[in-house]
Design an enzyme around this catalytic site. Structure first.
Site, PDB file in Angstrom:
ATOM      1  CB  VAL A   1     -14.218   2.102   6.872  1.00  0.00           C
ATOM      2  CG1 VAL A   1     -15.524   1.333   6.711  1.00  0.00           C
ATOM      3  CG2 VAL A   1     -14.018   2.493   8.325  1.00  0.00           C
TER       4      VAL A   1
ATOM      5  CE  LYS B   1     -11.695  -3.104   6.290  1.00  0.00           C
ATOM      6  NZ  LYS B   1     -11.829  -3.767   4.970  1.00  0.00           N
TER       7      LYS B   1
ATOM      8  CB  ILE C   1      -0.946  -0.003   1.221  1.00  0.00           C
ATOM      9  CG1 ILE C   1      -1.913  -1.185   1.136  1.00  0.00           C
ATOM     10  CG2 ILE C   1      -1.726   1.302   1.295  1.00  0.00           C
ATOM     11  CD1 ILE C   1      -2.816  -1.327   2.352  1.00  0.00           C
TER      12      ILE C   1
ATOM     13  CD  GLU D   1      -5.420  -6.446   6.157  1.00  0.00           C
ATOM     14  OE1 GLU D   1      -4.368  -6.058   6.703  1.00  0.00           O
ATOM     15  OE2 GLU D   1      -6.212  -5.678   5.587  1.00  0.00           O
TER      16      GLU D   1
ATOM     17  N   GLY E   1      -7.310  -4.434  -2.568  1.00  0.00           N
ATOM     18  CA  GLY E   1      -6.121  -4.278  -3.395  1.00  0.00           C
ATOM     19  C   GLY E   1      -5.344  -3.037  -3.008  1.00  0.00           C
TER      20      GLY E   1
ATOM     21  CD  GLU F   1     -14.153   8.270   3.902  1.00  0.00           C
ATOM     22  OE1 GLU F   1     -14.883   7.273   4.055  1.00  0.00           O
ATOM     23  OE2 GLU F   1     -14.534   9.438   4.075  1.00  0.00           O
TER      24      GLU F   1
ATOM     25  CG  LEU G   1     -15.835   1.952  -1.612  1.00  0.00           C
ATOM     26  CD1 LEU G   1     -16.648   0.754  -1.126  1.00  0.00           C
ATOM     27  CD2 LEU G   1     -16.362   2.425  -2.947  1.00  0.00           C
TER      28      LEU G   1
END
Length: 771
Positions: free
Chosen positions: A550, A623, A411, A608, A747, A547, A554
């Site tokens: 979660v 989440k 990431i 993960e 992803g 943001e 989105l």
């Protein structure tokens, strides 16, 4: 000291004179000590460079100086062949030949008592304008080592640039508050004759530099117009420059309410004058009869002692509460510009920019001419304050300093690539830039160099962290680096999802650093810590953006916040927040077992690092906790009723290999679940249903649960595609049909785009706070 200090200028001028004369250049020699007579305080010292105290109270005695200048002109000028012209342009006397260059000594002068003295620090500028007035010069050019007068000190504000033109008054204000390129009094001799002063770069003579000429409009003239907001004047910037004076102290007298206010002020300032204290700023609160003055730091104790002596009787009778001097070193930061008068919003923009940079203001003062606003801040905050104000008035592009923790992971690496690919777009469309000044892994970190504090983030971060400049990861050393960063807009992007790193959030926020956390350990961690972070965010006026923790990219949390903040009553939230679970149950078939579907999800980079976090529901549970806490529910992980698809023996097993080796070992163990999971899948298929890992938050009861369910085609989760998340909000407004947020959410690229959105949101806020 004055005599010895002046020899440097005398010898360098003599050397130049001798060199030019040797080369056959027609040249004359002028020793300023023979001509320039000044009134000077011999006890004032040379003053501090770049401070208003450098004027030292030196005033030319114009009548005597002009007389001596005329005598020199008639004697030495005639001998050297200076071509003196009368007013009608005709030659005076029998002078002949081309006018020579006159080499004069700057900085030195003679006192009215006949003692050699100086014009104090940076006094050569003052000498130039004094002689320009004496000889009726057409222009003065000051050759410096910078391209004119800058909007700010380029050593502290790298984005600073040369100012094309200034008025005399603006230049004097800038010089008074520390613009070291000019002497504070240098403009005065040129004002009456309107002699233009050019500031040029000796190392870049082709550059036009800065021209200083003309007076600012008086306040009375300015007030004939109407007040307008400076933002409404497109392309107009009300200030010309931002400057600072380091090393000042605050001297304060408090609580003299029983004494007449006028008497207090008179005695206060009289004490300063008697002690030869250079007062840079004054503020007074008449309701408390308290006065604060700003003085050079090296005069702080002298000022304190002078006041204690003056108000000794009042102190003994408690008519004056206290007289004190600040122990902390302070700095003055001032914005200067003729365009500030009758323009609303200038001070608000200035103060807001400092607040956003987490700079505390100790004293505020505005000149009555409305050409400057000055504040006193901590010395260590001065550079950050200068950069914040410079950006706020769009004198430079807003820059955001970013530290990417966990930058070598999937990431983090994706985020760095996205930042690098969008640099020009951010600059052109949003008017801000991103400077990545820290990249770290779990074991190494790379810090920006001492000049730019900015890393080149192209290429593979893993390769960069294997280079010789990388050092062992030390979160305390990293924190010191971030604290020392003078950029007012600092962001940490925490891609580690580490509880140890989350423990530092509170400290970072207290330093005015904003945080973006795609991981959900902080948001779903211990409830006490969560509340402490919320308080730290409010108290330090910083942002904590999570943001992407979660639903990746989105807008789930922002949608929920909008519903709550607009007064909607959220009653139920349901859906699916596991992209891995969605992928697995969309890919299971007669030919594809549960473990095989999990292997495919891992191959797509959806899982993960420990896929058990996905399959046990732990990731989804976190989440859910984040969502519930946004609703004001004091929910912890153990409060969420959860169905795990992984047996306890596999959950408790330790896998000690690499990530890929652990994946392989876990997949082998998961084969034991193929038969029971296939049975549940077939049962759902026989009933025309789909298996979905579904969560529900009941706001009224405060209950949260997450389990594998078979849903029919009336459920919005029925058509959930692989790697999608879906959240449905049932509220008092959305009664007949829920508000649904749905989309791909698994992803590294999608997760990185979610973080990038958080970064853009903060960047737009930084730019917006300056608009």
């Amino acid at each position: 000291m004055e005599v010895v200090t002046g020899f440097g200028e005398i010898w360098s001028a003599q050397t130049l004179y001798a060199y030019l004369k040797h080369r056959g250049v027609k040249v004359a020699w002028l020793d300023a000590r023979d001509v320039l007579i000044v009134k000077s305080d011999s006890n004032a010292g040379l003053g501090e460079k770049g401070s208003s105290s450098s004027t030292g109270g030196v005033v030319p005695l114009w009548v005597e100086t002009a007389k001596r200048m005329e005598e020199w002109w008639n004697k030495e000028g005639r001998r050297e062949g200076i071509n003196v012209l009368a007013d009608d342009g005709s030659s005076v006397g029998d002078l002949a030949g081309q006018a020579p260059i006159v080499i004069g000594t700057g900085f030195v002068a003679t006192s009215s008592e006949g003692v050699p003295t100086t014009l104090k620090r940076s006094g050569s500028d003052y000498s130039a304008t004094i002689f320009a007035k004496l000889v009726g010069g057409g222009r003065v050019t000051m050759w410096k080592n910078t391209d004119g007068v800058y909007t700010a000190d380029p050593r502290r504000v790298p984005e600073a640039f040369s100012i094309g033109s200034l008025k005399y008054d603006e230049a004097m204000e800038l010089a008074y508050f520390g613009a070291q390129v000019l002497h504070p009094s240098a403009m005065v001799p040129c004002i009456d004759s309107n002699i233009p002063v050019y500031v040029r770069n000796i190392f870049n003579p082709s550059f036009k530099g800065t021209v200083i000429q003309g007076r600012c409009s008086s306040l009375g003239e300015t007030m004939e117009g109407k007040v307008v907001n400076w933002r409404s004047n497109t392309g107009i910037v009300p200030i010309k420059g931002i400057t600072s004076v380091d090393g000042v102290s605050l001297v304060t007298l408090e609580g003299a309410s029983v004494i007449g206010g006028a008497e207090v002020a008179e005695r206060f300032m009289g004490a300063m004058a008697d002690a030869s204290i250079d007062v840079l700023m004054v503020t007074q609160a008449s309701s408390e009869s308290s006065i604060t003055v700003v003085v050079p730091e090296n005069q702080g104790l002298s000022a304190l002692n002078a006041l204690k002596s003056t108000f000794e009787l009042e102190l003994s009778r408690s008519n004056v509460n206290s007289i004190s001097v600040s122990e902390e070193s302070m700095a003055i930061v001032a914005i200067v510009g003729e365009g500030m008068a009758m323009q609303s919003g200038v001070s608000a923009t200035f103060m807001s920019s400092l607040a956003k940079a987490n700079v505390n203001i100790r004293v505020i003062a505005q000149g009555s001419s409305e050409r400057q606003v000055a504040v006193v801040v901590s010395n260590q905050d001065a550079s950050r304050a200068l950069r914040a104000a410079h950006m706020a008035f769009t004198l430079s592009q807003t820059m955001v300093s970013v530290a990417v923790l966990g930058g070598t992971g999937k990431i983090g690496s994706a985020l760095i690539r996205q930042i690098d690919s969008q640099r020009q777009n951010l600059k052109d469309k949003l008017n801000f830039g991103v400077c990545v000044n820290v990249i770290s892994s779990s074991s190494k970190m790379l810090l920006g160099n001492s000049d730019t504090k900015c890393l080149v983030c192209t290429g593979d971060p893993n390769e960069q962290l294997e280079g010789p400049e990388a050092v062992d990861f030390d979160i305390d050393a990293l924190t010191k680096q971030l604290e020392a960063d003078v950029n007012p807009h600092r962001i940490i992007v925490d891609c580690t999802n580490s509880d140890a790193v989350a423990e530092y959030y509170d400290k970072w926020m207290s330093l005015g650093i904003n945080i973006i956390s795609p991981g959900n350990l902080a948001g779903a961690g211990p409830l006490d810590r969560y509340h402490a972070l919320q308080r730290a965010q409010r108290e330090n006026s910083v942002e904590w953006q999570y943001e992407s923790s979660v639903g990746s990219a989105l807008p789930i949390l922002s949608t929920l916040r909008d519903l709550v903040q607009t007064g909607d009553d959220v009653q139920l939230i349901r859906g699916s927040l596991s992209g891995v679970m969605a992928f697995v149950f969309n890919n299971m078939s007669e030919e594809t077992t549960f473990s095989e579907a999990v292997r495919l999800a891992i191959a797509q980079d959806f899982a993960e690092n420990d896929v058990r976090d996905d399959l046990s529901g732990l990731d989804a549970r976190r989440k859910i906790v984040v969502l519930a806490r946004e609703l004001g529910l004091d929910v912890s992980l153990e409060d969420v009723e959860m169905e795990s698809l992984v047996p306890d023996d596999i959950m408790e097993k330790e896998y000690t290999g690499s990530i890929q080796e652990n994946y392989d070992a876990i997949l082998e163990d998961l084969k034991s679940l193929d038969e029971p999971m296939m049975k549940r899948w077939k049962e759902a298929q026989s009933e025309g249903k789909q298996l979905r890992y579904k969560f529900k938050i009941n706001v009224a009861s405060g209950k949260c649960r997450c389990r594998l369910e078979a849903v029919d085609n009336s459920d919005s989760l029925f058509r959930l595609r692989e790697n999608e998340n879906l959240v449905a909000f049932e509220t008092s407004r959305y009664t007949t049909s829920p508000l649904i947020v749905k989309g791909a959410a698994a992803g590294p690229d999608l997760s990185a785009s979610g973080m990038f959105s958080d970064l853009l949101r903060l960047g737009r806020a930084f730019v917006g706070s300056q608009s």
